[in-house]
Design an enzyme around this catalytic site. Structure first.
Site, mmCIF file in Angstrom:
data_model
loop_
_atom_site.group_PDB
_atom_site.id
_atom_site.type_symbol
_atom_site.label_atom_id
_atom_site.label_comp_id
_atom_site.label_asym_id
_atom_site.label_seq_id
_atom_site.Cartn_x
_atom_site.Cartn_y
_atom_site.Cartn_z
ATOM 1 N N LYS A 103 0.829 -1.210 0.000
ATOM 2 C CA LYS A 103 0.000 0.000 0.000
ATOM 3 C C LYS A 103 0.864 1.260 0.000
ATOM 4 O O LYS A 103 0.489 2.263 -0.599
ATOM 5 C CB LYS A 103 -0.967 0.002 1.192
ATOM 6 C CG LYS A 103 -1.931 -1.169 1.158
ATOM 7 C CD LYS A 103 -3.381 -0.772 1.151
ATOM 8 C CE LYS A 103 -4.203 -1.922 0.598
ATOM 9 N NZ LYS A 103 -5.600 -1.909 0.844
ATOM 10 N N LYS A 159 -3.800 -11.060 -6.993
ATOM 11 C CA LYS A 159 -5.150 -11.255 -6.453
ATOM 12 C C LYS A 159 -6.147 -10.251 -7.034
ATOM 13 O O LYS A 159 -5.780 -9.110 -7.363
ATOM 14 C CB LYS A 159 -5.136 -11.206 -4.926
ATOM 15 C CG LYS A 159 -5.090 -9.828 -4.325
ATOM 16 C CD LYS A 159 -5.521 -9.833 -2.852
ATOM 17 C CE LYS A 159 -5.745 -8.388 -2.415
ATOM 18 N NZ LYS A 159 -6.578 -8.166 -1.294
ATOM 19 N N LYS A 200 -10.327 -4.918 -5.292
ATOM 20 C CA LYS A 200 -11.344 -3.927 -5.639
ATOM 21 C C LYS A 200 -10.719 -2.618 -6.072
ATOM 22 O O LYS A 200 -11.333 -1.837 -6.783
ATOM 23 C CB LYS A 200 -12.375 -3.763 -4.518
ATOM 24 C CG LYS A 200 -11.869 -3.407 -3.144
ATOM 25 C CD LYS A 200 -13.057 -3.047 -2.263
ATOM 26 C CE LYS A 200 -13.207 -3.863 -0.993
ATOM 27 N NZ LYS A 200 -12.321 -3.467 0.102
HETATM 28 P P1 ATP Z 1 -8.164 -3.372 -1.603
HETATM 29 O O1 ATP Z 1 -8.147 -3.879 -3.003
HETATM 30 O O2 ATP Z 1 -8.801 -2.025 -1.446
HETATM 31 O O3 ATP Z 1 -6.878 -3.537 -0.875
HETATM 32 P P2 ATP Z 1 -9.448 -5.789 -0.845
HETATM 33 O O4 ATP Z 1 -10.227 -6.128 -2.048
HETATM 34 O O5 ATP Z 1 -8.225 -6.557 -0.539
HETATM 35 O O6 ATP Z 1 -9.182 -4.237 -0.797
HETATM 36 P P3 ATP Z 1 -10.331 -5.838 1.932
HETATM 37 O O7 ATP Z 1 -11.369 -4.993 2.525
HETATM 38 O O8 ATP Z 1 -8.930 -5.492 2.264
HETATM 39 O O9 ATP Z 1 -10.473 -5.885 0.361
HETATM 40 O O10 ATP Z 1 -10.597 -7.366 2.283
HETATM 41 C C1 ATP Z 1 -11.828 -7.894 2.709
HETATM 42 C C2 ATP Z 1 -11.739 -9.402 2.819
HETATM 43 O O11 ATP Z 1 -11.703 -9.990 1.517
HETATM 44 C C3 ATP Z 1 -10.484 -9.926 3.535
HETATM 45 O O12 ATP Z 1 -10.834 -11.044 4.323
HETATM 46 C C4 ATP Z 1 -9.579 -10.329 2.419
HETATM 47 O O13 ATP Z 1 -8.674 -11.311 2.821
HETATM 48 C C5 ATP Z 1 -10.581 -10.869 1.420
HETATM 49 N N1 ATP Z 1 -10.095 -10.794 0.043
HETATM 50 C C6 ATP Z 1 -9.755 -9.670 -0.634
HETATM 51 N N2 ATP Z 1 -9.384 -9.957 -1.897
HETATM 52 C C7 ATP Z 1 -9.494 -11.306 -2.021
HETATM 53 C C8 ATP Z 1 -9.245 -12.229 -3.094
HETATM 54 N N3 ATP Z 1 -8.837 -11.811 -4.266
HETATM 55 N N4 ATP Z 1 -9.467 -13.541 -2.876
HETATM 56 C C9 ATP Z 1 -9.897 -13.980 -1.664
HETATM 57 N N5 ATP Z 1 -10.143 -13.174 -0.633
HETATM 58 C C10 ATP Z 1 -9.949 -11.855 -0.778
#
Ligand code: ATP
Ligand code: LTN
Length: 331
Positions: free
Chosen positions: A113, A195, A198
């Protein structure tokens, strides 16, 4: 026997992806009958990246709607907003004093980040895992259902808890990460080696829970695969196809062997359409409930107010115990 406690949360950064759903939310739904579950909106964590205030407020409410639309029953789970429970911030401050800079420096999410937001490497971004530790330890959570990327944050939470316990005696329970086998890391559709996120700027790389059926079909059609044209699970050499198989397998509740069998000789075109249809079918009722709930902010408010009350009783009790142990005057 007393039920085990679960706590988890998602940041209010906007639209959730299929990764968030399959990696986290979907597991939460399965846990609601067996455990005493606390699910929060991690709005304080969201502040570590600059956000438009109105958008953050809107995202927070819509995330509550999404939790419920995805299948979390507000009568069975405690659904609450992190910032409404001051005990999280208070405990976080205390735990900061038991966490080393060196430990935080090793966090890969911080490094990622910080690289992405080089103009705003604030200290909240650095101490983010300590607030997360406070979220978890305030409730004596046994299990924390998250995606694979949060594993390191669970490890530091355990280290902090252990350090505190060794100085002041048994205070915190040791929490464990609960990470699903297949959906722990849903990868991007365009870059299946990273991964699905969002915050990815490439719309084709991610499926949003609010995407229309047409968008979903289009994105799967364009998903990156390989030239073998055989549906076979191999994360190393066939990351794109394996990722699509994982998505299909979780939704249909099938093992990777079963998915391989089902699509033997089918070719990628047919396989991709089947994955897209499975996702569309799963998301359609969710979206319908989501938009209905958004029309009813009073109902959402009643849900989080009830959750806030229950959560604050539990967290305040733990905070008082901690304050007492470290020598603050509490009564
Ligand atoms: P950002 O992209 O803004 O960093 P993020 O998509 O990683 O956000 P978070 O709010 O950080 O979202 O994560 C919410 C939950 O979703 C956490 O438990 C995280 O481990 C899970 N998660 C996020 N992306 C994935 C993915 N690609 N596959 C499986 N689990 C995920
Ligand atoms: N950092 C988490 C969100 C989060 C969380 C928590 C998850 C904040 N506090 C406590 C589990 C338990 C993330 O998914 N990015």
């Amino acid at each position: 026997m007393e039920k085990k406690t679960i706590l988890s949360g998602i940041q209010a950064t906007g639209n959730l992806t299929l990764g968030n759903y399959l990696g986290a939310l979907n597991n939460w739904i399965e846990m609601q009958d067996k455990y005493d579950c606390y699910y929060m909106i991690a709005d304080l964590h969201t502040l570590t990246i600059r956000k438009d205030p109105e958008e953050l407020r809107k995202n927070t409410l819509s995330l509550i709607a999404l939790y419920i639309a995805a299948g979390l029953d507000p009568d069975k789970n405690t659904i609450f907003i992190q910032s409404h429970i001051p005990a999280h911030s208070c405990l976080s401050w205390v735990l900061n004093c038991y966490t080393y800079m060196g430990e935080l420096n090793r966090m890969t999410q911080f490094k990622d980040k910080a690289a992405k937001h080089a103009d705003n490497i604030n200290s909240g971004l650095f101490t983010y895992p300590v607030l997360m530790a406070a979220d978890i330890l305030a409730y004596n959570a046994d299990l924390v259902p998250v995606g694979d990327d949060q594993k390191q944050h669970l490890e530091i939470t355990r280290d902090i808890a252990e350090r505190f316990n060794s100085i002041y005696g048994e205070t915190f329970k040791m929490p464990e990460a609960y990470i699903g086998k297949v959906g722990a890391r849903i990868m991007g559709l365009q870059d299946p080696t990273a991964k699905m996120s969002k915050s990815s700027p490439n719309e084709l790389d991610k499926i949003l829970l609010t995407d229309t059926p047409e968008d979903i079909r289009k994105k799967f059609k364009k998903a990156v695969t390989d030239s073998e044209n055989v549906v076979r699970y191999d994360r190393e050499t066939k990351p794109g196809v394996s990722n699509l198989m994982a998505i299909y397998g979780i939704i249909k509740n099938k093992t990777m062997e079963e998915v391989e069998k089902e699509f033997e000789g089918a070719g990628y075109g047919n396989f991709k359409s089947a994955v897209a249809e499975a996702v569309v079918q799963r998301l359609e009722p969710l979206q319908k409930r989501y938009y209905e709930l958004l029309e009813n902010p009073e109902k959402l408010k009643a849900i989080y107010e009830k959750g806030d009350k229950k959560a604050s009783e539990k967290a305040n009790k733990m905070l008082k115990e901690v304050y007492t142990k470290i020598g603050l005057v509490v009564d």
